[in-house]
Motif scaffolding. Structure first.
Motif, mmCIF file in Angstrom:
data_model
loop_
_atom_site.group_PDB
_atom_site.id
_atom_site.type_symbol
_atom_site.label_atom_id
_atom_site.label_comp_id
_atom_site.label_asym_id
_atom_site.label_seq_id
_atom_site.Cartn_x
_atom_site.Cartn_y
_atom_site.Cartn_z
ATOM 1 N N PHE A 20 0.851 -1.185 0.000
ATOM 2 C CA PHE A 20 0.000 0.000 0.000
ATOM 3 C C PHE A 20 0.889 1.238 0.000
ATOM 4 O O PHE A 20 1.869 1.315 0.742
ATOM 5 N N GLU A 21 0.527 2.204 -0.815
ATOM 6 C CA GLU A 21 1.311 3.436 -0.975
ATOM 7 C C GLU A 21 2.787 3.135 -1.241
ATOM 8 O O GLU A 21 3.673 3.879 -0.827
ATOM 9 N N HIS A 76 -10.205 13.927 -1.036
ATOM 10 C CA HIS A 76 -8.754 13.693 -0.975
ATOM 11 C C HIS A 76 -8.293 13.258 -2.357
ATOM 12 O O HIS A 76 -8.939 12.426 -2.999
ATOM 13 N N GLU A 78 -5.277 11.839 -3.181
ATOM 14 C CA GLU A 78 -4.313 10.751 -3.331
ATOM 15 C C GLU A 78 -4.963 9.679 -4.211
ATOM 16 O O GLU A 78 -6.160 9.388 -4.076
ATOM 17 N N HIS A 144 -4.526 13.778 4.918
ATOM 18 C CA HIS A 144 -3.124 13.510 4.944
ATOM 19 C C HIS A 144 -2.341 14.315 3.903
ATOM 20 O O HIS A 144 -1.107 14.319 3.917
ATOM 21 N N ASP A 163 -9.104 10.227 5.084
ATOM 22 C CA ASP A 163 -8.179 9.214 5.614
ATOM 23 C C ASP A 163 -8.258 9.085 7.136
ATOM 24 O O ASP A 163 -7.818 8.064 7.698
ATOM 25 N N HIS A 215 -10.913 4.387 4.499
ATOM 26 C CA HIS A 215 -10.364 3.032 4.659
ATOM 27 C C HIS A 215 -10.922 2.465 5.957
ATOM 28 O O HIS A 215 -11.133 3.212 6.915
HETATM 29 FE FE1 FEO Z 1 -3.992 9.561 1.754
HETATM 30 FE FE2 FEO Z 1 -6.021 6.884 1.567
HETATM 31 O O1 FEO Z 1 -4.950 8.236 0.905
#
Ligand code: FEO
Length: 383
Positions: A20-21, A76, A78, A144, A163, A215
């Motif tokens: 993840f990320e 967001h 991202e 974030h 987030d 999430h």
């Molecule tokens: Fe900062 Fe779930 O992305």
């Protein structure tokens, strides 16, 4: 999935992800949450990761049941939440996108399009009436990313929290919330405690009965528990008493000292002692436990006139996340010029409120009577 009579979950579970990320192992996968409010005006909150666009659009189509969406709310940018904006706009081209100015600037960067004719730019405190539901937007820069906003629905007393309050793990995984939420928090927003505190202050003025993060599970019971943990984490207070011993060991001699210390601490009644091998164990888990406990021991070897690389990386993870207000003990090993403790001390100088133990255990190659006595003295200081 219906959350209420007119709020539906349309997110997806990801069990194919490797990291993840780009860095976090997620053994139980990941969820990319997305929601729809079916009111006079229909709103969708956020998109999902690029690999799940087709499934997400199917979920939306089923939830809409022939209706047309009015708003796509982007909290967001991202890509785990924004990657399907362009696909969505291809499917529902008349939808208005609701987001902050910074989010629209990022849309231009990601998609070459900032939807000039379809945009509703909002700022902190702006509201949007959907019919019964009224949304109030709450900006949360650096929770974030800088463009982040949350949305409060006063009708259901629900906070769509981006987030914040998220965790690793798909929604079909049975696991403790706090463990994977803590690892997620310190990995992803640990640096931004001040900004999380600012958000908690804003949120304290709202009557919140449900939290819908991007999430992890929807939270609708015992919210003070989750909010309390966020307050502890973001103010850098230890969550519980305990000692993390984080080590690297090349031939096992530093490791022997670490386990001798762990045994000594347990014998002295220390309730929680966790040992982690930084070269082999999950680094994000080590970071999480360091922030969870009130005491930390770092044990490593002198290496290339510096310290062993995994330890260097671990200390960087801590200092860039504002590690502070803890007690720290050091163990160094070196066969001809041990300087690891000095190097670690220097790296930790940026941390506020650290108390370094007076005893520094020095091992020259292998444990001997003197260094064993030093291990015992360090254990005494730590308890
Ligand atoms: Fe900062 Fe779930 O992305």
């Amino acid at each position: 999935m219906k959350l209420t009579s007119d709020v539906l979950y349309v997110g997806v579970n990801d069990h194919d992800i490797d990291l993840f990320e780009g860095q976090y192992t997620v053994p139980n996968g990941m969820a990319y949450n997305s929601y729809i409010i079916l009111d006079e005006k229909i709103s969708i909150f956020d998109t999902v990761d690029a690999r799940f666009g087709k499934l997400w659009l199917q979920n939306i189509q089923a939830a809409l049941n022939g209706a047309t969406p009015d708003y796509l709310i982007i909290q967001h940018m991202e890509p785990d939440h924004s990657a399907n904006i362009a696909n969505f706009m291809d499917a529902y081209p008349q939808t208005k996108i609701v987001a902050t100015a910074k989010a629209f600037a990022m849309m231009k960067q990601f998609f070459g399009n900032d939807y000039v004719d379809y945009r509703i730019e909002v700022k902190d405190g702006d509201t949007l009436s959907l019919g019964k539901h009224t949304l109030t937007f709450v900006t949360a820069p650096m929770v974030h990313w800088p463009e982040v906003m949350l949305s409060y629905d006063s009708y259901n007393k629900t906070l769509f929290s981006a987030d914040a309050f998220g965790k690793f793990g798909a929604l079909d995984a049975e696991e403790d919330w706090a463990c994977e939420a803590r690892r997620y928090y310190f990995g992803i927003v640990g640096k931004y405690g001040q900004q999380v505190q600012a958000l908690l202050k804003k949120a304290s003025g709202l009557d919140i009965q449900t939290i819908c993060p991007l999430h992890g599970p929807i939270l609708n019971e015992n919210l003070s528990y989750y909010i309390g943990l966020y307050d502890t984490w973001s103010s850098y207070r230890p969550e519980s008493e305990g000692v993390l011993i984080a080590y690297t060991s090349v031939y096992g001699n530093t490791k022997k000292a670490v386990f001798a210390l762990a045994d000594e601490l347990k014998a002295l009644g220390c309730p929680k002692v966790t040992v982690t091998d930084l070269a082999r164990d999950d680094m994000a888990e080590a970071v999480e436990v360091a922030f969870r406990y009130d005491r930390l021991v770092l044990a490593t070897t002198t290496y290339n006139n510096d310290i062993f690389p995994y330890m260097k990386s671990f200390i960087d993870h801590l200092t860039e996340r504002n590690y502070q207000n803890r007690k720290v003990g050091l163990i160094e090993n070196g066969s001809w010029a041990p300087t690891a403790a000095k190097t670690m001390t220097r790296m930790l100088e940026v941390c506020k409120g650290l108390t370094l133990c007076n005893t520094v255990v020095q091992i020259k190659s292998a444990l001997n009577e003197e260094s064993i006595a030093s291990v015992k003295a360090l254990a005494q200081e730590l308890v």
